[in-house]
Design an enzyme around this catalytic site. Structure first.
Site, PDB file in Angstrom:
ATOM      1  CG  ASP A 212       1.638  -3.775   5.465  1.00  0.00           C
ATOM      2  OD1 ASP A 212       2.366  -2.910   5.994  1.00  0.00           O
ATOM      3  OD2 ASP A 212       0.428  -3.598   5.242  1.00  0.00           O
TER       4      ASP A 212
ATOM      5  CG  HIS B 268      -0.509   0.061   2.521  1.00  0.00           C
ATOM      6  ND1 HIS B 268      -0.263   1.257   3.171  1.00  0.00           N
ATOM      7  CD2 HIS B 268      -0.218  -0.905   3.422  1.00  0.00           C
ATOM      8  CE1 HIS B 268       0.139   1.019   4.407  1.00  0.00           C
ATOM      9  NE2 HIS B 268       0.186  -0.281   4.580  1.00  0.00           N
TER      10      HIS B 268
ATOM     11  CD  GLU C  11      -3.054  -1.475   5.151  1.00  0.00           C
ATOM     12  OE1 GLU C  11      -3.025  -2.520   5.831  1.00  0.00           O
ATOM     13  OE2 GLU C  11      -2.693  -0.369   5.610  1.00  0.00           O
ATOM     14  CD  GLU C  12      -1.754   2.394   7.553  1.00  0.00           C
ATOM     15  OE1 GLU C  12      -2.479   1.954   8.460  1.00  0.00           O
ATOM     16  OE2 GLU C  12      -0.551   2.122   7.455  1.00  0.00           O
TER      17      GLU C  12
ATOM     18  CG  ASP D  22       2.353   0.593   7.976  1.00  0.00           C
ATOM     19  OD1 ASP D  22       2.044   0.028   6.923  1.00  0.00           O
ATOM     20  OD2 ASP D  22       1.600   0.675   8.966  1.00  0.00           O
TER      21      ASP D  22
ATOM     22  CG  HIS E 277       0.518   3.107  12.667  1.00  0.00           C
ATOM     23  ND1 HIS E 277      -0.851   3.008  12.753  1.00  0.00           N
ATOM     24  CD2 HIS E 277       0.854   2.511  11.497  1.00  0.00           C
ATOM     25  CE1 HIS E 277      -1.318   2.365  11.694  1.00  0.00           C
ATOM     26  NE2 HIS E 277      -0.287   2.052  10.915  1.00  0.00           N
TER      27      HIS E 277
END
Length: 334
Positions: free
Chosen positions: A219, A64, A196-197, A166, A305
Protein backbone atom coordinates in the site's frame (compact mmCIF):
# COMPACT_ATOMS: atom_id res chain seq x y z
CA UNK A 1 11.42 2.49 -16.44
CA UNK A 2 13.18 -0.69 -17.49
CA UNK A 3 11.80 -2.85 -14.73
CA UNK A 4 8.12 -2.80 -15.60
CA UNK A 5 5.37 -1.79 -18.00
CA UNK A 6 4.39 1.88 -18.08
CA UNK A 7 1.44 0.98 -20.29
CA UNK A 8 0.02 -1.46 -17.74
CA UNK A 9 0.45 1.02 -14.90
CA UNK A 10 -1.47 3.68 -16.84
CA UNK A 11 -4.29 1.22 -17.52
CA UNK A 12 -4.53 0.37 -13.84
CA UNK A 13 -4.59 4.02 -12.83
CA UNK A 14 -7.31 4.90 -15.33
CA UNK A 15 -9.70 1.99 -14.82
CA UNK A 16 -12.83 2.86 -12.85
CA UNK A 17 -13.05 1.20 -9.43
CA UNK A 18 -14.36 2.99 -6.34
CA UNK A 19 -15.08 0.97 -3.21
CA UNK A 20 -17.82 -1.57 -3.85
CA UNK A 21 -17.43 -1.37 -7.63
CA UNK A 22 -14.08 -3.00 -8.37
CA UNK A 23 -15.17 -5.44 -11.10
CA UNK A 24 -13.44 -3.60 -13.97
CA UNK A 25 -10.17 -3.53 -12.06
CA UNK A 26 -10.46 -7.24 -11.28
CA UNK A 27 -11.13 -8.04 -14.94
CA UNK A 28 -8.05 -6.10 -16.08
CA UNK A 29 -5.80 -7.77 -13.51
CA UNK A 30 -7.21 -11.23 -14.20
CA UNK A 31 -6.46 -10.94 -17.92
CA UNK A 32 -2.92 -9.83 -17.10
CA UNK A 33 -2.01 -12.67 -14.72
CA UNK A 34 -4.29 -15.63 -15.52
CA UNK A 35 -1.55 -17.52 -17.38
CA UNK A 36 1.00 -16.94 -14.60
CA UNK A 37 -0.82 -18.71 -11.77
CA UNK A 38 -2.15 -22.17 -11.02
CA UNK A 39 -5.62 -21.01 -9.95
CA UNK A 40 -7.52 -17.74 -10.14
CA UNK A 41 -11.02 -16.95 -8.91
CA UNK A 42 -13.24 -14.25 -7.44
CA UNK A 43 -14.76 -14.83 -4.00
CA UNK A 44 -18.24 -13.89 -2.79
CA UNK A 45 -17.25 -10.35 -1.80
CA UNK A 46 -15.37 -9.62 -5.04
CA UNK A 47 -11.74 -10.22 -4.03
CA UNK A 48 -9.62 -11.55 -6.89
CA UNK A 49 -7.50 -14.43 -5.59
CA UNK A 50 -4.60 -15.83 -7.61
CA UNK A 51 -2.79 -18.90 -6.27
CA UNK A 52 0.84 -19.59 -7.26
CA UNK A 53 1.58 -23.00 -5.79
CA UNK A 54 4.87 -23.64 -4.09
CA UNK A 55 6.52 -25.30 -1.08
CA UNK A 56 7.00 -23.79 2.32
CA UNK A 57 4.84 -21.29 4.13
CA UNK A 58 1.43 -20.20 2.88
CA UNK A 59 1.82 -16.44 2.34
CA UNK A 60 -1.05 -14.07 1.57
CA UNK A 61 -0.11 -10.96 -0.40
CA UNK A 62 -2.71 -8.19 -0.44
CA UNK A 63 -3.19 -4.99 -2.40
CA UNK A 64 -6.55 -3.24 -2.66
CA UNK A 65 -8.25 -2.56 -5.98
CA UNK A 66 -10.64 0.13 -4.78
CA UNK A 67 -10.04 3.86 -4.81
CA UNK A 68 -11.74 6.66 -2.91
CA UNK A 69 -14.94 7.93 -4.52
CA UNK A 70 -18.12 9.98 -4.26
CA UNK A 71 -21.68 8.62 -4.19
CA UNK A 72 -24.70 10.59 -5.39
CA UNK A 73 -27.22 11.13 -2.59
CA UNK A 74 -29.57 13.80 -4.03
CA UNK A 75 -30.35 15.58 -7.30
CA UNK A 76 -31.89 19.04 -6.92
CA UNK A 77 -34.39 20.66 -9.27
CA UNK A 78 -31.63 22.53 -11.12
CA UNK A 79 -29.77 19.28 -11.82
CA UNK A 80 -26.90 19.63 -9.35
CA UNK A 81 -25.81 16.49 -7.46
CA UNK A 82 -25.13 16.23 -3.76
CA UNK A 83 -22.86 13.40 -2.66
CA UNK A 84 -21.39 11.39 0.17
CA UNK A 85 -17.83 10.14 0.43
CA UNK A 86 -16.51 6.63 -0.12
CA UNK A 87 -13.28 6.72 1.86
CA UNK A 88 -11.40 9.77 3.05
CA UNK A 89 -12.11 12.94 1.06
CA UNK A 90 -10.74 16.38 1.86
CA UNK A 91 -13.18 19.20 0.94
CA UNK A 92 -10.31 21.51 0.01
CA UNK A 93 -8.79 18.92 -2.34
CA UNK A 94 -12.15 17.88 -3.79
CA UNK A 95 -13.30 21.40 -4.72
CA UNK A 96 -12.90 22.14 -8.46
CA UNK A 97 -11.86 18.57 -9.32
CA UNK A 98 -13.19 16.75 -12.36
CA UNK A 99 -14.99 13.49 -11.64
CA UNK A 100 -16.12 10.65 -13.87
CA UNK A 101 -18.99 8.19 -13.40
CA UNK A 102 -18.94 4.56 -14.49
CA UNK A 103 -21.03 5.38 -17.58
CA UNK A 104 -18.53 8.03 -18.68
CA UNK A 105 -20.46 11.12 -17.52
CA UNK A 106 -17.98 13.79 -16.42
CA UNK A 107 -18.66 16.56 -13.92
CA UNK A 108 -16.86 19.14 -11.85
CA UNK A 109 -17.07 19.82 -8.12
CA UNK A 110 -18.49 23.22 -7.23
CA UNK A 111 -19.20 24.94 -3.93
CA UNK A 112 -21.88 27.04 -2.32
CA UNK A 113 -20.80 30.58 -1.46
CA UNK A 114 -18.59 30.55 1.63
CA UNK A 115 -16.89 33.44 3.44
CA UNK A 116 -13.79 31.50 4.52
CA UNK A 117 -12.14 28.20 3.68
CA UNK A 118 -12.72 27.18 7.29
CA UNK A 119 -16.41 26.84 6.37
CA UNK A 120 -15.67 24.50 3.46
CA UNK A 121 -17.16 21.10 4.25
CA UNK A 122 -18.32 18.24 2.03
CA UNK A 123 -21.96 19.19 2.52
CA UNK A 124 -21.22 22.58 0.93
CA UNK A 125 -20.02 20.90 -2.27
CA UNK A 126 -21.97 19.64 -5.27
CA UNK A 127 -21.29 17.95 -8.62
CA UNK A 128 -22.12 19.88 -11.79
CA UNK A 129 -22.63 17.57 -14.79
CA UNK A 130 -23.97 20.36 -17.00
CA UNK A 131 -27.60 19.32 -16.59
CA UNK A 132 -30.38 21.86 -17.13
CA UNK A 133 -32.84 20.32 -14.66
CA UNK A 134 -33.43 17.41 -12.31
CA UNK A 135 -35.07 15.48 -15.14
CA UNK A 136 -32.10 16.13 -17.42
CA UNK A 137 -29.64 15.04 -14.74
CA UNK A 138 -31.61 11.85 -14.07
CA UNK A 139 -31.10 10.75 -17.67
CA UNK A 140 -27.35 10.68 -16.92
CA UNK A 141 -26.97 9.83 -13.23
CA UNK A 142 -29.06 8.05 -10.59
CA UNK A 143 -29.08 8.16 -6.81
CA UNK A 144 -26.37 5.80 -5.55
CA UNK A 145 -24.17 6.18 -8.64
CA UNK A 146 -20.51 6.68 -7.81
CA UNK A 147 -17.72 8.66 -9.40
CA UNK A 148 -13.98 9.13 -8.93
CA UNK A 149 -11.44 11.88 -9.57
CA UNK A 150 -10.66 12.16 -13.28
CA UNK A 151 -7.23 13.13 -14.61
CA UNK A 152 -4.53 11.72 -16.88
CA UNK A 153 -1.68 9.84 -15.15
CA UNK A 154 1.82 11.27 -15.59
CA UNK A 155 4.71 8.78 -15.60
CA UNK A 156 8.34 9.57 -16.34
CA UNK A 157 11.73 8.16 -15.36
CA UNK A 158 11.54 9.58 -11.84
CA UNK A 159 7.94 9.78 -10.72
CA UNK A 160 4.32 8.74 -11.08
CA UNK A 161 1.53 11.29 -10.52
CA UNK A 162 -2.10 10.17 -10.63
CA UNK A 163 -5.39 9.69 -8.87
CA UNK A 164 -5.90 6.12 -7.67
CA UNK A 165 -2.24 5.50 -6.89
CA UNK A 166 -3.70 4.37 -3.56
CA UNK A 167 -3.67 1.47 -4.15
CA UNK A 168 -3.37 0.60 -7.82
CA UNK A 169 0.38 0.95 -7.34
CA UNK A 170 0.21 -1.90 -4.81
CA UNK A 171 -1.75 -4.02 -7.28
CA UNK A 172 0.78 -3.15 -9.98
CA UNK A 173 3.68 -4.21 -7.77
CA UNK A 174 2.01 -7.56 -7.09
CA UNK A 175 1.48 -8.14 -10.83
CA UNK A 176 5.11 -7.29 -11.62
CA UNK A 177 6.37 -9.52 -8.80
CA UNK A 178 4.30 -12.38 -10.19
CA UNK A 179 5.70 -11.80 -13.68
CA UNK A 180 9.30 -11.66 -12.50
CA UNK A 181 9.30 -14.52 -9.99
CA UNK A 182 11.54 -17.42 -10.90
CA UNK A 183 11.89 -20.35 -8.52
CA UNK A 184 9.58 -19.61 -5.59
CA UNK A 185 10.09 -21.01 -2.11
CA UNK A 186 6.58 -20.43 -0.78
CA UNK A 187 2.92 -21.11 -1.43
CA UNK A 188 1.72 -17.69 -2.58
CA UNK A 189 -1.79 -16.23 -2.64
CA UNK A 190 -1.94 -12.92 -4.50
CA UNK A 191 -5.14 -11.27 -3.26
CA UNK A 192 -6.43 -8.13 -4.94
CA UNK A 193 -8.89 -6.94 -2.33
CA UNK A 194 -12.10 -4.91 -2.36
CA UNK A 195 -13.47 -2.21 -0.06
CA UNK A 196 -10.24 -1.37 1.75
CA UNK A 197 -11.03 2.35 1.74
CA UNK A 198 -14.26 1.80 3.66
CA UNK A 199 -12.93 -0.56 6.32
CA UNK A 200 -10.50 -3.23 4.99
CA UNK A 201 -13.50 -5.48 4.39
CA UNK A 202 -12.23 -7.64 1.54
CA UNK A 203 -8.96 -8.48 3.25
CA UNK A 204 -10.84 -9.71 6.30
CA UNK A 205 -12.98 -12.24 4.41
CA UNK A 206 -10.14 -13.37 2.11
CA UNK A 207 -7.79 -14.05 5.01
CA UNK A 208 -10.49 -16.02 6.81
CA UNK A 209 -10.85 -18.20 3.70
CA UNK A 210 -7.15 -18.66 2.89
CA UNK A 211 -5.88 -19.13 6.47
CA UNK A 212 -2.33 -17.94 5.67
CA UNK A 213 0.73 -18.65 7.79
CA UNK A 214 1.79 -15.03 7.32
CA UNK A 215 0.81 -12.02 5.24
CA UNK A 216 2.24 -8.94 3.54
CA UNK A 217 0.22 -6.00 2.27
CA UNK A 218 1.32 -3.53 -0.39
CA UNK A 219 0.00 0.00 0.00
CA UNK A 220 1.02 3.65 0.01
CA UNK A 221 2.21 5.62 3.01
CA UNK A 222 2.69 9.29 3.80
CA UNK A 223 6.00 11.15 3.70
CA UNK A 224 7.66 13.84 5.76
CA UNK A 225 9.73 15.37 2.99
CA UNK A 226 7.64 18.35 1.84
CA UNK A 227 8.07 21.90 3.24
CA UNK A 228 7.02 22.09 6.90
CA UNK A 229 5.40 18.65 6.70
CA UNK A 230 4.60 16.67 9.81
CA UNK A 231 7.86 15.07 10.85
CA UNK A 232 8.14 11.53 9.51
CA UNK A 233 11.23 9.54 8.56
CA UNK A 234 9.95 8.55 5.12
CA UNK A 235 10.73 10.33 1.87
CA UNK A 236 10.39 9.81 -1.86
CA UNK A 237 13.28 8.01 -3.51
CA UNK A 238 14.83 6.61 -0.32
CA UNK A 239 13.71 3.02 -0.94
CA UNK A 240 11.04 0.53 0.02
CA UNK A 241 9.25 1.54 3.23
CA UNK A 242 9.13 -1.33 5.72
CA UNK A 243 6.26 -0.61 8.08
CA UNK A 244 6.70 -0.81 11.82
CA UNK A 245 3.25 0.47 12.81
CA UNK A 246 0.17 2.43 11.84
CA UNK A 247 -3.20 2.88 13.54
CA UNK A 248 -4.36 -0.57 12.45
CA UNK A 249 -1.34 -2.74 13.24
CA UNK A 250 1.91 -3.22 15.09
CA UNK A 251 3.72 -5.23 12.43
CA UNK A 252 4.99 -8.61 13.58
CA UNK A 253 8.69 -8.33 14.54
CA UNK A 254 9.53 -11.52 12.67
CA UNK A 255 8.12 -10.11 9.41
CA UNK A 256 9.72 -6.69 9.88
CA UNK A 257 13.11 -8.08 10.83
CA UNK A 258 13.17 -10.57 7.97
CA UNK A 259 12.36 -7.80 5.49
CA UNK A 260 15.23 -5.69 6.85
CA UNK A 261 17.63 -8.62 6.82
CA UNK A 262 16.69 -9.48 3.23
CA UNK A 263 17.00 -5.87 2.05
CA UNK A 264 20.48 -5.65 3.59
CA UNK A 265 21.55 -9.00 2.15
CA UNK A 266 20.56 -8.06 -1.40
CA UNK A 267 21.59 -4.40 -1.02
CA UNK A 268 18.10 -3.09 -1.71
CA UNK A 269 17.48 0.47 -0.45
CA UNK A 270 14.88 0.63 2.30
CA UNK A 271 13.53 2.93 5.01
CA UNK A 272 11.54 2.31 8.16
CA UNK A 273 7.98 3.59 8.41
CA UNK A 274 6.12 4.65 11.54
CA UNK A 275 2.75 6.02 10.44
CA UNK A 276 0.76 7.78 13.16
CA UNK A 277 -2.59 7.44 11.37
CA UNK A 278 -4.35 5.31 8.79
CA UNK A 279 -4.16 1.59 8.14
CA UNK A 280 -3.86 -1.13 5.50
CA UNK A 281 -5.29 -4.54 4.68
CA UNK A 282 -2.79 -6.08 7.10
CA UNK A 283 -4.71 -4.41 9.91
CA UNK A 284 -7.61 -6.76 9.18
CA UNK A 285 -5.56 -9.78 8.15
CA UNK A 286 -3.47 -10.02 11.30
CA UNK A 287 -6.60 -10.30 13.46
CA UNK A 288 -8.14 -13.12 11.41
CA UNK A 289 -8.98 -16.43 13.14
CA UNK A 290 -6.28 -17.01 15.79
CA UNK A 291 -3.98 -14.34 14.33
CA UNK A 292 -1.70 -14.01 11.31
CA UNK A 293 1.83 -12.60 11.56
CA UNK A 294 1.67 -9.68 9.15
CA UNK A 295 3.74 -6.87 7.70
CA UNK A 296 3.53 -4.16 5.06
CA UNK A 297 5.73 -2.93 2.24
CA UNK A 298 4.75 0.67 1.58
CA UNK A 299 5.21 3.01 -1.36
CA UNK A 300 6.13 6.49 -0.06
CA UNK A 301 3.55 8.84 -1.56
CA UNK A 302 2.86 12.54 -1.40
CA UNK A 303 -0.64 14.07 -1.59
CA UNK A 304 -2.49 10.84 -0.73
CA UNK A 305 -6.25 10.83 -1.45
CA UNK A 306 -5.96 13.54 -4.06
CA UNK A 307 -6.07 13.57 -7.86
CA UNK A 308 -2.28 13.96 -7.98
CA UNK A 309 -0.79 11.37 -5.65
CA UNK A 310 2.96 11.16 -6.28
CA UNK A 311 5.40 8.26 -5.94
CA UNK A 312 8.99 7.59 -6.95
CA UNK A 313 9.72 5.08 -9.73
CA UNK A 314 12.85 3.91 -7.90
CA UNK A 315 10.87 3.14 -4.74
CA UNK A 316 8.45 0.99 -6.75
CA UNK A 317 11.37 -0.83 -8.37
CA UNK A 318 12.98 -1.45 -4.98
CA UNK A 319 9.77 -2.89 -3.53
CA UNK A 320 9.48 -5.25 -6.50
CA UNK A 321 13.12 -6.32 -6.00
CA UNK A 322 12.67 -6.83 -2.26
CA UNK A 323 9.48 -8.83 -2.79
CA UNK A 324 11.21 -11.12 -5.26
CA UNK A 325 14.04 -11.67 -2.81
CA UNK A 326 11.56 -12.51 -0.06
CA UNK A 327 9.63 -15.06 -2.09
CA UNK A 328 12.50 -16.66 -4.02
CA UNK A 329 14.43 -17.47 -0.84
CA UNK A 330 13.73 -19.41 2.32
CA UNK A 331 11.97 -17.68 5.18
CA UNK A 332 13.98 -19.21 7.98
CA UNK A 333 12.50 -17.05 10.75
CA UNK A 334 8.90 -18.03 9.92
Amino acid sequence: MKEFSTELLKKLLLVYGPSGNEAQVAELISEEIKDLVDEIYTDNLGNLIAHKKGPGKKIMLAGHMDQIGLMTTHIDKEGFLRFSNLGGLSPAITLSQRVIFENGVIGVIGSEKIDTLKDLTLDKLFIDIGASSQEDAETMVSIGDTCVYHSEPIIDDKKVISQGLDDRIGCFIMIEVLKQLKEIKHDLYFVFTVQEEVGTRGAKTAAFHIEPDLAISFDVTATGDTPKAKEMAVKLGAGAAIKIKDNSILCHPMIKNHMIKTAKKFRIPYQLEVLEFGGTDSGAIHLTRSGVPSGVLSVPSRYIHSNCEMASVSDVENIISLSRALFENEWSEA
